[in-house]
Design an enzyme around this catalytic site. Structure first.
Site, mmCIF file in Angstrom:
data_model
loop_
_atom_site.group_PDB
_atom_site.id
_atom_site.type_symbol
_atom_site.label_atom_id
_atom_site.label_comp_id
_atom_site.label_asym_id
_atom_site.label_seq_id
_atom_site.Cartn_x
_atom_site.Cartn_y
_atom_site.Cartn_z
ATOM 1 N N HIS A 1 47.835 69.414 131.564
ATOM 2 C CA HIS A 1 48.453 68.970 132.816
ATOM 3 C C HIS A 1 47.381 68.196 133.585
ATOM 4 C CE1 HIS A 1 49.911 69.577 136.983
ATOM 5 N NE2 HIS A 1 51.093 69.899 136.485
ATOM 6 N N ASP B 1 43.963 77.617 131.892
ATOM 7 C CA ASP B 1 45.034 77.312 132.844
ATOM 8 C C ASP B 1 46.219 78.188 132.459
ATOM 9 O OD1 ASP B 1 47.132 74.318 133.328
ATOM 10 O OD2 ASP B 1 47.350 76.368 134.034
ATOM 11 N N GLN C 1 51.612 78.650 133.176
ATOM 12 C CA GLN C 1 52.875 78.896 132.458
ATOM 13 C C GLN C 1 52.831 80.160 131.626
ATOM 14 O OE1 GLN C 1 55.462 77.098 133.041
ATOM 15 N NE2 GLN C 1 54.516 75.373 134.078
ATOM 16 N N LYS D 1 55.072 80.184 140.184
ATOM 17 C CA LYS D 1 55.624 80.191 138.828
ATOM 18 C C LYS D 1 55.789 81.622 138.310
ATOM 19 C CE LYS D 1 53.581 75.720 137.812
ATOM 20 N NZ LYS D 1 54.536 74.623 138.027
ATOM 21 N N CYS E 1 53.755 65.711 134.721
ATOM 22 C CA CYS E 1 52.315 65.659 135.040
ATOM 23 C C CYS E 1 51.473 65.791 133.780
ATOM 24 C CB CYS E 1 51.916 66.746 136.033
ATOM 25 S SG CYS E 1 52.705 66.538 137.631
#
Lengths: 149, 413
Positions: free
Chosen positions: B130, B207, B210, B233, B371
């Protein structure tokens, strides 16, 4: 309540599937590139000018049905118009797609009035406007790149 | 509790009723919310916690001597402890509240990165990142003279691990990769990546934006150096996120933002900084955001991340088959190990048109580059349409999407 048929009208679908004036122009006087970063529409507009009259316009690129159809109809609409007349059409088109639903489109827009439904789909206004913004860039400066952001 | 008593598995109908917004009708149709990778919806428990904070506890935290301030501080720090236990960090001081994953990565790049990186050093990211895990590294490499290198991905959307091995060397200082790809759904072999990176002396940031809502995450077991995720999220509010960092690393990093709370003493002759985690939390934080995040974590922990992971895996399998049955649909991102994210394109139809038409049927998906412009370029597409799953989705949502895709074909082809 906005209806899909107001956006994806027959005329628009026709121009999307069979775009007019699609393809590069060998001896263009003006070229500009337009980019809609939101959805990846990329258009290039080519113009041939004779004095201040737009002799012909072509476009190429990839994009959604609305941006393609709009570019196709734009190239038809500006052919034979003066630069000033084309600018006025741009302004009227912009007003229509960002205006109130149900408002009467400027009669000068003619067939372009099929895009009057776009105002009810705010996320698609930039798609419909991209070709016109790119035309504007082509008219005002050679080889510019515009973005809808 | 919305688990089926018999099987101990999730009862999605009961779960839906706990999320008020899911009863909204969209243009006269029931809502099928499939844009969870963009943001998730919030359960009543989270809404109550945030509303309750303003009704009964609101005060500024940490330095007040009155009762409300004690209440607010207590709630905020309890939320921090909840986060610590959620990801199994060693201590509360290793949990920094930030605005979101983007800010977390920027913080690490701007402090750890800026101090650590010398000319010729290397930062390794992947082709599926991303923008938030690309741009901060580009910025700090520009400042420090370090070089950004990219692990390639194969056509299925998996990291090419042989290339990763080749790219890793003694100049690699930082490896920053996504745990679960928001564009492709790929779940990366982060355990392997961390072990190999550590073997050459590099530090690893993951990261986890998600990941945390969809599978159990244990930062101690992973042994990652930094882990970043966002509250919104994870069924929590926007504007709050977490940076986990190993204490010895956070201690050695200079502050990110200066101001109140991150100091120990201030004079015009010199200022000393506070200890962890306050050193990285300048100013009044998003107090109700942290409390909302705490409530969201409590909610998913009660359901069980294992159960959520299993339910979403089953739905992913159903959705994968269902989408592939629509003529002209091609999935982008077909890794062997995937989370509940389905990016796809349709022959002859631009994703933006797909999105508008399915929206008319009450189905919310996302269209665009997500993104991740480098990923789109890798696949030669300007954009994809993306459906992404959460704990309240079920087959009816997928069926609605498939019906809507058939409508797309009717209108445009």
């Amino acid at each position: 309540m906005s209806d899909l048929r107001e956006l994806y009208q027959e005329v628009i679908l026709d121009h999307h599937k069979h775009p007019r004036n699609f393809g590069p122009m060998e001896d263009a006087d003006r070229v500009a590139t337009g980019h809609n970063p939101l959805c990846g529409d990329l258009l290039r507009v080519f113009l041939k000018l004779r004095g201040d009259v737009i002799e012909s316009a072509r476009f190429e690129g990839s994009g959604c049905a609305i941006s393609r159809a709009s570019a196709s109809m734009m190239t038809d609409a500006v052919k034979g118009k003066t630069v000033e007349e084309a600018e006025k059409l741009f302004a009227a088109f912009h007003d229509m797609v960002t205006g109130e639903p149900g408002a009467e489109p400027d009669p000068a827009l003619g067939k372009l009035a099929v895009f009057s439904g776009v105002c009810e789909f705010p996320a698609r206004v930039k798609c419909a406007s991209l070709a016109w913004r790119t035309l504007d860039a082509a008219l005002h400066g050679a080889n510019q790149k515009v973005s809808t952001e | 509790m919305a688990t089926g008593a018999a099987s101990g598995e999730l009862d999605s109908a009961a779960l839906r009723s706990e999320f008020p917004i899911l009863s909204e009708t969209i243009r006269g149709k029931p809502l099928s919310y499939l844009d969870n990778a963009a943001t998730t919806q919030k359960p009543e428990a989270v809404l109550r916690a945030m509303d309750g904070y303003y009704r009964t506890c609101n005060a500024n935290i940490h330095r007040g001597v009155h009762l409300l301030s004690e209440r607010a501080t207590d709630q905020y720090e309890r939320a921090r402890s909840r986060v610590r236990s959620f990801i199994n960090a060693a201590g509360d001081h290793e949990i920094v509240f930030v605005r979101g994953t983007t800010e977390a990565i920027n913080l690490v790049a701007a402090t750890f990165g800026r101090v650590r990186l010398k000319p010729g050093d290397e930062v390794l990211v992947s082709h599926m990142e991303h923008h938030s895990n690309i741009v901060p590294w580009q910025m700090v490499c520009g400042l420090t003279g370090a070089k950004l290198r990219v692990i390639p991905i194969d056509d299925a959307g998996q990291l090419v691990m042989e290339e990763f091995d080749r790219l890793l060397n003694e100049r690699t200082r930082i490896v920053s990769v996504v745990h679960v790809s928001n564009a492709l759904g790929t779940v990366n072999p982060v355990g392997q990546i961390i072990a190999k990176a550590h073997a050459v002396g590099a530090r690893v940031l993951l990261d986890g934006a998600q990941a945390v809502a969809h599978m159990p995450v244990d930062v101690e077991a992973l042994n990652c150096d930094f882990y970043a995720f966002s509250g919104h999220k994870l069924y929590g509010p926007t504007g709050i996120g977490v940076l986990y960092g190993k204490a010895e690393l956070l201690d050695a990093m200079p502050p990110y933002q200066g101001g109140g709370d991150m100091i120990s003493s201030v004079t015009f002759e010199g200022t000393t900084y506070n200890t962890l985690p306050a050193k990285f939390e300048a100013g009044t934080p998003h107090i109700e955001g942290a409390i909302g995040l705490g409530a969201a974590i409590e909610y998913v922990q009660r359901l069980g991340l294992d159960r959520i992971e299993r339910a979403e895996a089953r739905l992913l399998a159903y959705a994968t088959d269902a989408l592939q049955s629509v003529p002209g649909v091609r999935l982008i991102g077909t890794a062997a190990r995937k989370a509940g994210i389905l990016s796809f394109v349709m022959d002859g139809v631009h994703p933006h048109d797909i999105g508008t038409i399915v929206d008319q049927e009450g189905v919310a998906i996302r269209t665009g580059h997500h993104c991740c412009q480098p990923v789109m370029a890798r696949y030669g597409v300007p954009a994809t349409a993306r459906a992404s799953l959460a704990l309240y989705n079920d087959r009816s949502d997928i069926d609605a999407l498939v019906r809507a895709l058939h409508r797309v074909r009717e209108v445009l082809l």
